[in-house]
Design an enzyme around this catalytic site. Structure first.
Site, PDB file in Angstrom:
ATOM      1  N   SER A 108      -9.682  -0.915   7.231  1.00 51.88           N
ATOM      2  CA  SER A 108      -9.367  -0.676   5.832  1.00 51.88           C
ATOM      3  C   SER A 108      -8.801  -2.038   5.165  1.00 51.88           C
ATOM      4  O   SER A 108      -8.403  -1.801   4.218  1.00 51.88           O
ATOM      5  CB  SER A 108      -8.446   0.529   5.704  1.00 51.88           C
ATOM      6  OG  SER A 108      -9.156   1.645   5.794  1.00 51.88           O
ATOM      7  N   SER A 113     -10.115   1.354   2.953  1.00 54.81           N
ATOM      8  CA  SER A 113      -8.956   2.478   2.205  1.00 54.81           C
ATOM      9  C   SER A 113      -8.029   1.715   1.477  1.00 54.81           C
ATOM     10  O   SER A 113      -7.431   2.197   0.387  1.00 54.81           O
ATOM     11  CB  SER A 113      -8.292   3.347   3.193  1.00 54.81           C
ATOM     12  OG  SER A 113      -7.373   2.876   4.003  1.00 54.81           O
ATOM     13  N   LYS A 157       0.936  -1.216  -0.060  1.00 55.35           N
ATOM     14  CA  LYS A 157       0.052   0.117  -0.060  1.00 55.35           C
ATOM     15  C   LYS A 157       0.745   1.103   0.072  1.00 55.35           C
ATOM     16  O   LYS A 157       2.003   1.287   0.693  1.00 55.35           O
ATOM     17  CB  LYS A 157      -0.837  -0.072   1.494  1.00 55.35           C
ATOM     18  CG  LYS A 157      -2.003   1.131   1.427  1.00 55.35           C
ATOM     19  CD  LYS A 157      -2.822   1.035   2.455  1.00 55.35           C
ATOM     20  CE  LYS A 157      -4.097   1.988   2.442  1.00 55.35           C
ATOM     21  NZ  LYS A 157      -4.942   1.794   3.855  1.00 55.35           N
TER      22      LYS A 157
END
Lengths: 97, 474
Positions: free
Chosen positions: B176, B152, B77
């Site tokens: 997330s 997210s 990420k």
């Protein structure tokens, strides 16, 4: 305790953000909606409850205070929007009157 | 676009038999990334570097000196630093930011010979539940491209779901990792707070943030956790708790395991099809000899409020560092320092980030600190106590991961409160600092994946990995 446009302006200045009139109006509505929703936590009696700031048992964490390598000054300045050889460069801090 | 997923075990066998090389595996994933470009899962792809790394690993394998993750290809990420690579956090303000060092989690993966294939798209600064808040465009759900992948960590999740990597690192502040895993039909694990070092992770809310893996199987998630878990002297909040052998927990034997079902869990707002899938899961677990017990988490109704007060407060403080002075974009033509701060932040942050900074600044401001922030910290303790009390009776707790399956783009984008409420089942694990894993448990009438989570005691990842793994073969 509804949030007014004036409150939005005050908080925006604390947060170093600026908004146009339309955005301010929208933010006031959204923040009011959210604050109205979260208000219900005030119905809980927490007078005997200690605030929880850290979820795992931890007290002070110490380490030896020894020298160790760190990033160089040159590297530290690599991502700077503006820099001199040794310093971050920013606009004038104090304005003359 | 759903491509066949490969497990680490399958890759290992193919490597041992000589059917492929790590270079071959890596090229295969790079091709899938190229074919799936429209999903927008990646912000950087390490085309050349990944192949070079793979060749290194092939040489190490030939010499019998390869690490534990040799053959594994992992996406990261874009909120986690990798030396010499961009870390944008999905934000315009960090468009050109290049990391000066590796995050500990990344360094540990590389030390065990995993190949990092790229950095993934995300909601700006990890604020969102749909990956619609990225400055670089939304990520599409590979199961149904008209729907969000969750957020997210949407890009990391999609990279695994669409067969672009074996596994991926995400971050979970309020769900997330777990919510996107549920929306895309894969496994997502949020470890105990402090289990994985946060060094090199750009902070959203420091008392909640935790790095964890996405994978196609529980075994692969466990393999990644094994490597990234453990104390790190560069993060003083990382726990000095020994790391157990996670793979050893995957016995599939759950006879006599006590699983708690909170009476508050199947309440209003839960999609009937999700409820049905959860009930069927409970039946399967009972069939395998687990004991399902009704428990209560009496403060469940306060979790969203408590979370959004504390998280926004912490976020507003953490994001104060983006000021246009030392890194990040600086607005042009500013006359003084105050204008530099305000204009840089105003131009650099997206709408949701600004909204949360505003809310967080408000709850911390003079006159409101006690009413909101301090109050929420107290309620947080009540919520944690609920979990601790429940864990005196049960080994783990079962919850739906999300009240609905993946929603459509734009469906909740204009109503922040509705978006926040979609995190209702995930935030409690972050508030309590306990581990939780989401695994697929069925599909709805539209074919959209449904996830279920198992929540465990602090540092008892083995139990939730065990039950999640067992469920996969029931």
């Amino acid at each position: 305790m509804a949030i007014t446009i004036k409150d939005v302006e005050h908080v925006a200045s604390l947060a170093r953000l600026s908004f146009n009139d339309g955005e301010k109006k929208k933010l006031a509505t959204e923040l009011n909606d959210i604050l109205k929703y979260v208000e219900h936590i005030n119905s809980l009696d927490t007078s005997a409850v200690e605030p929880l700031s850290h979820v795992i048992e931890l007290s002070n964490v110490f380490r030896a205070d020894g020298l160790r390598p760190s990033i160089s000054r040159e590297e530290a300045l690599k991502n700077a929007p503006a820099a001199t050889e040794k310093f971050f460069k920013v606009p004038k801090v104090i304005n003359e009157r | 676009m759903v491509t066949k997923r490969t497990t680490l075990d399958e890759t290992r066998r193919a490597l041992e038999s000589g059917a492929t090389t790590v270079e071959g595996v890596t090229s295969g994933f790079l091709e899938t990334i190229e074919k799936g470009k429209r999903l927008n899962a990646f912000l950087s792809v390490f085309q050349r570097k990944a192949i070079e790394r793979a060749r290194d690993v092939d040489r190490k394998l030939a010499a019998g000196k390869a690490g534990r993750l040799a053959g594994m290809v992992i996406a990261v990420k874009d909120v986690i630093c990798m030396k010499g690579e961009r870390t944008t956090c999905g934000s315009k303000i960090l468009e050109n930011f290049v990391s000066l060092y590796d995050a500990t989690a990344v360094a540990r993966l590389q030390a065990e010979d995993a190949v990092i294939i790229g950095k993934t798209n995300m909601d700006e600064f990890a604020m969102g539940s749909s990956t619609e808040n990225s400055a670089y465009g939304p990520v599409l759900n590979p199961v149904d491209e008209s729907r969000v992948p969750g957020g997210s960590s949407g890009g990391s999740c999609v990279s695994v779901a669409a067969g672009m990597a074996h596994a991926a690192l995400g971050t979970d502040t309020g769900g997330s990792i777990r919510q996107p895993a549920s929306f895309c039909g894969i496994v997502g694990l949020k470890p105990t707070y402090g289990r994985v070092s946060r060094y090199g992770l750009v902070a959203l809310a420091s008392s909640f943030d935790q790095i964890g893996p996405f994978a196609g199987t529980v075994a692969d998630a466990a393999a990644v956790l094994q490597v990234i878990a453990g104390h790190d002297e560069l993060d003083s909040t990382s726990a000095r708790v020994p790391v157990p052998d996670y793979n050893a927990a995957l016995t599939k034997e759950i006879r006599g395991m006590h699983i708690g079902l909170p009476q508050e869990a199947l309440g209003t707002g839960l999609d009937p099809e999700v409820r049905q899938a959860v009930e069927q899961t409970l039946d399967r677990l009972r069939g395998a000899g687990a004991v399902v017990e009704e428990i209560t988490l009496p403060h469940s109704e306060y979790t969203i409020s408590t979370y959004y007060i504390l998280m926004t407060a912490e976020a507003s403080s953490n994001l104060a560092r983006f000021d246009g002075a030392r890194y990040g974009e600086r607005a042009p033509g500013v006359r003084d320092l105050a204008e530099m701060y305000t204009n840089s932040r105003t131009a650099g942050f997206g709408a949701e980030t600004k909204r949360r900074i505003m809310l967080g600044t408000y709850v911390l401001s003079a006159g409101y600190y006690d009413a909101y922030y301090r109050k929420a910290q107290k309620v947080r303790r009540l919520i944690q106590d609920d979990f601790f009390r429940a864990f005196t009776k049960v080994d783990c707790i079962l919850l739906p991961t999300s009240p609905t399956t993946a929603f459509r783009f734009g469906e909740k984008a204009d109503d922040p409160l509705q978006m926040y409420l979609s995190d209702v089942y995930t935030v409690s694990a972050n508030l309590a600092g306990v581990p939780a894993i989401s695994v697929p448990c069925g599909v709805d009438g539209k074919g959209l994946p449904i996830g279920v989570q198992f929540v465990g005691k602090q540092f008892d990842e083995p139990t939730i990995l065990k039950v999640a793994d067992a469920l996969g073969s029931l």
